[in-house]
Write an enzyme that holds these catalytic residues in place. Structure first.
Site, PDB file in Angstrom:
ATOM      1  N   HIS A 120       0.501  -1.281   0.130  1.00 30.93           N
ATOM      2  CA  HIS A 120       0.148   0.122  -0.033  1.00 30.93           C
ATOM      3  C   HIS A 120       0.998   1.307  -0.243  1.00 30.93           C
ATOM      4  O   HIS A 120       0.418   2.112  -1.114  1.00 30.93           O
ATOM      5  CB  HIS A 120      -0.389   0.524   1.399  1.00 30.93           C
ATOM      6  CG  HIS A 120      -1.551   1.729   1.333  1.00 30.93           C
ATOM      7  ND1 HIS A 120      -3.146   1.480   0.866  1.00 30.93           N
ATOM      8  CD2 HIS A 120      -1.419   2.354   2.228  1.00 30.93           C
ATOM      9  CE1 HIS A 120      -3.451   2.591   1.348  1.00 30.93           C
ATOM     10  NE2 HIS A 120      -2.600   2.947   2.113  1.00 30.93           N
ATOM     11  N   GLU A 121       1.437   1.367   0.748  1.00 32.12           N
ATOM     12  CA  GLU A 121       2.850   2.793   0.927  1.00 32.12           C
ATOM     13  C   GLU A 121       3.519   2.202  -0.465  1.00 32.12           C
ATOM     14  O   GLU A 121       4.058   4.139  -1.111  1.00 32.12           O
ATOM     15  CB  GLU A 121       3.396   2.759   2.038  1.00 32.12           C
ATOM     16  CG  GLU A 121       3.040   2.458   3.801  1.00 32.12           C
ATOM     17  CD  GLU A 121       1.263   3.859   3.779  1.00 32.12           C
ATOM     18  OE1 GLU A 121       1.880   4.510   3.329  1.00 32.12           O
ATOM     19  OE2 GLU A 121       1.054   3.327   4.434  1.00 32.12           O
ATOM     20  N   HIS A 125       1.842   4.240  -3.000  1.00 34.01           N
ATOM     21  CA  HIS A 125       1.430   5.530  -2.402  1.00 34.01           C
ATOM     22  C   HIS A 125       2.848   6.634  -3.010  1.00 34.01           C
ATOM     23  O   HIS A 125       3.227   7.230  -4.069  1.00 34.01           O
ATOM     24  CB  HIS A 125       1.979   5.925  -1.651  1.00 34.01           C
ATOM     25  CG  HIS A 125       0.088   6.149  -0.910  1.00 34.01           C
ATOM     26  ND1 HIS A 125      -0.554   6.628  -1.226  1.00 34.01           N
ATOM     27  CD2 HIS A 125      -0.135   5.272   0.507  1.00 34.01           C
ATOM     28  CE1 HIS A 125      -1.531   6.393  -0.836  1.00 34.01           C
ATOM     29  NE2 HIS A 125      -0.885   4.816   0.407  1.00 34.01           N
TER      30      HIS A 125
END
Length: 118
Positions: free
Chosen positions: A101-102, A105
């Site tokens: 998820h990170e 980003h």
């Protein structure tokens, strides 16, 4: 007004506060559940984030271990993915999910994805 507070403030804010608390509870519950299940490849959260960055041709983002629990985040100012202790070295599917998820980003930032600027 009640002791200097507008009742409509509470009518609008209370549901948002309750929803936020419920959502945080769900995240913690699911992270705990899936942190007990390992991955077949034995890849750590940090390795998964690195893999995603490399597959997207991104080599200028650092991956750091930080203290805390679920304090993971991507910092676009320093171009760094900061993974908590419970994610950085863990081989659980929960850790891989958070790290991915990170890293997502970071990829969004690298390709100048318009909504991430907001």
């Amino acid at each position: 007004m009640f002791y200097g507070f507008d009742i409509y403030y509470f009518i609008l804010i209370l549901p948002a506060l309750l929803f936020g608390l419920w959502a945080q509870s769900q995240v913690n519950t699911n992270f705990q559940k899936y942190s007990r299940i390992g991955t077949m490849r034995g890849m750590t959260g940090a390795q998964a984030a690195e893999y995603i960055l490399q597959k997207n041709g991104i080599y200028n983002v650092s991956i750091n271990q930080i203290s805390g629990h679920l304090s993971d985040h991507f910092n676009p100012k320093t171009n760094a993915i900061n993974l908590s202790e419970s994610v950085y070295n863990s081989t659980s599917i929960a850790a891989i999910g958070v790290a991915a998820h990170e890293a997502g980003h970071a990829v969004q930032h690298a390709v100048d994805y318009k909504p991430i600027r907001i």
